[in-house]
Design a protein around this motif. Structure first.
Motif, mmCIF file in Angstrom:
data_model
loop_
_atom_site.group_PDB
_atom_site.id
_atom_site.type_symbol
_atom_site.label_atom_id
_atom_site.label_comp_id
_atom_site.label_asym_id
_atom_site.label_seq_id
_atom_site.Cartn_x
_atom_site.Cartn_y
_atom_site.Cartn_z
ATOM 1 N N PRO A 1 -2.630 8.464 -5.918
ATOM 2 C CA PRO A 1 -3.289 7.169 -5.743
ATOM 3 C C PRO A 1 -4.154 7.139 -4.486
ATOM 4 N N LYS B 1 -12.384 -0.494 6.291
ATOM 5 C CA LYS B 1 -11.432 -1.230 5.437
ATOM 6 C C LYS B 1 -11.310 -2.699 5.817
ATOM 7 N N ALA C 1 0.828 -1.205 0.000
ATOM 8 C CA ALA C 1 0.000 0.000 0.000
ATOM 9 C C ALA C 1 0.863 1.257 0.000
ATOM 10 N N LEU D 1 -2.096 -6.729 -5.503
ATOM 11 C CA LEU D 1 -3.060 -6.250 -4.509
ATOM 12 C C LEU D 1 -4.130 -7.300 -4.213
ATOM 13 N N LEU E 1 -10.791 -1.520 -4.706
ATOM 14 C CA LEU E 1 -9.623 -1.614 -5.590
ATOM 15 C C LEU E 1 -10.080 -1.361 -7.027
ATOM 16 N N VAL F 1 -5.818 4.689 -2.018
ATOM 17 C CA VAL F 1 -5.640 3.294 -1.596
ATOM 18 C C VAL F 1 -6.594 3.003 -0.443
ATOM 19 N N TRP F 2 -7.413 1.932 -0.598
ATOM 20 C CA TRP F 2 -8.434 1.665 0.418
ATOM 21 C C TRP F 2 -8.660 0.161 0.559
ATOM 22 N N PHE G 1 -5.887 3.708 -9.764
ATOM 23 C CA PHE G 1 -5.981 4.285 -8.427
ATOM 24 C C PHE G 1 -5.908 5.799 -8.403
ATOM 25 N N LEU H 1 2.217 1.728 -3.468
ATOM 26 C CA LEU H 1 1.172 2.210 -4.366
ATOM 27 C C LEU H 1 0.916 3.699 -4.155
ATOM 28 N N ARG H 2 0.868 4.131 -2.906
ATOM 29 C CA ARG H 2 0.650 5.555 -2.633
ATOM 30 C C ARG H 2 1.761 6.420 -3.233
ATOM 31 N N TRP I 1 -0.375 -3.185 -10.686
ATOM 32 C CA TRP I 1 -0.796 -3.303 -9.297
ATOM 33 C C TRP I 1 -1.876 -4.341 -9.006
#
Length: 198
Positions: A32, A82, A8, A118, A88, A34-35, A92, A11-12, A114
């Motif tokens: 991005p 979450k 995560a 993920l 997803l 992300v959750w 993102f 990805l951020r 990703w």
């Protein structure tokens, strides 16, 4: 830090599309959204964040989110938990608008980079909502239209439900297809409640 937390974080920090987004009509930078947490019971596989989500940093903080929560029969607290619901999308970051103000498609490089790691990190989910054509094409692997896929929703239930995008742009579609609200949504809401109660 767990592997999922590290993923995560990576990805951020993703900037794969910085040049692509700079060249759009909106000329914005990547952000991005992300959750997810491993072990979530429901996966919402969407398209890409819109401009409001780009600014808020939280998915579905727009009228589409209000409609999707209504379709699911859940409140905001449940939707944004979450540990219960992972979101997803196929991309993102907000992809931007073209010169006419229309949404650009989610860049394919995002899902290619990703999506598999993920989904692996997320683990086994009990219910997947395939929101819109891009997510449906990726998960179902066919070239059917959104209408055709959603019409055949019983072929995928109760593990997954193909849904139209909850955007206001699809209000006319919903009026032309009253069976969606009359037949699909009661089953979807019951399934969401069942999964969340487990």
């Amino acid at each position: 830090m767990s592997d999922a937390d590290a993923l995560a974080q990576d990805l951020r920090a993703c900037r794969l599309c910085v040049d692509r987004f700079a060249a759009t009509h909106t000329a914005h930078a990547p952000r991005p959204v992300v959750w997810f947490h491993p072990g979530a019971r429901i996966l919402i596989a969407g398209q890409a964040p819109g401009m409001k989500v780009h600014h808020s940093g939280q998915p579905f903080t727009d009228p589409s989110g209000d409609r999707l929560r209504d379709w699911m029969g859940v409140d905001e607290g449940t939707f944004y938990d979450k540990d219960r619901v992972a979101i997803l999308p196929m991309a993102f970051c907000f992809p931007g608008y073209d010169a006419k103000g229309s949404d650009l498609p989610p860049p394919k490089i995002c899902a290619k980079t990703w999506r598999t790691p993920l989904l692996d990190a997320l683990g086994e989910v009990r219910l997947t909502l395939l929101v819109g054509g891009y997510a449906q094409a990726w998960h179902l692997g066919d070239k059917a239209s959104v209408t055709a896929r959603v019409t055949r929703w019983r072929d995928h239930a109760p593990e997954s439900f193909p849904l139209p995008h909850p955007s206001w742009r699809n209000t006319a579609w919903l009026k032309r297809n009253p069976w969606f609200e009359a037949e699909l949504l009661p089953v979807l809401r019951a399934r969401v409640a069942e999964v969340l109660a487990e």
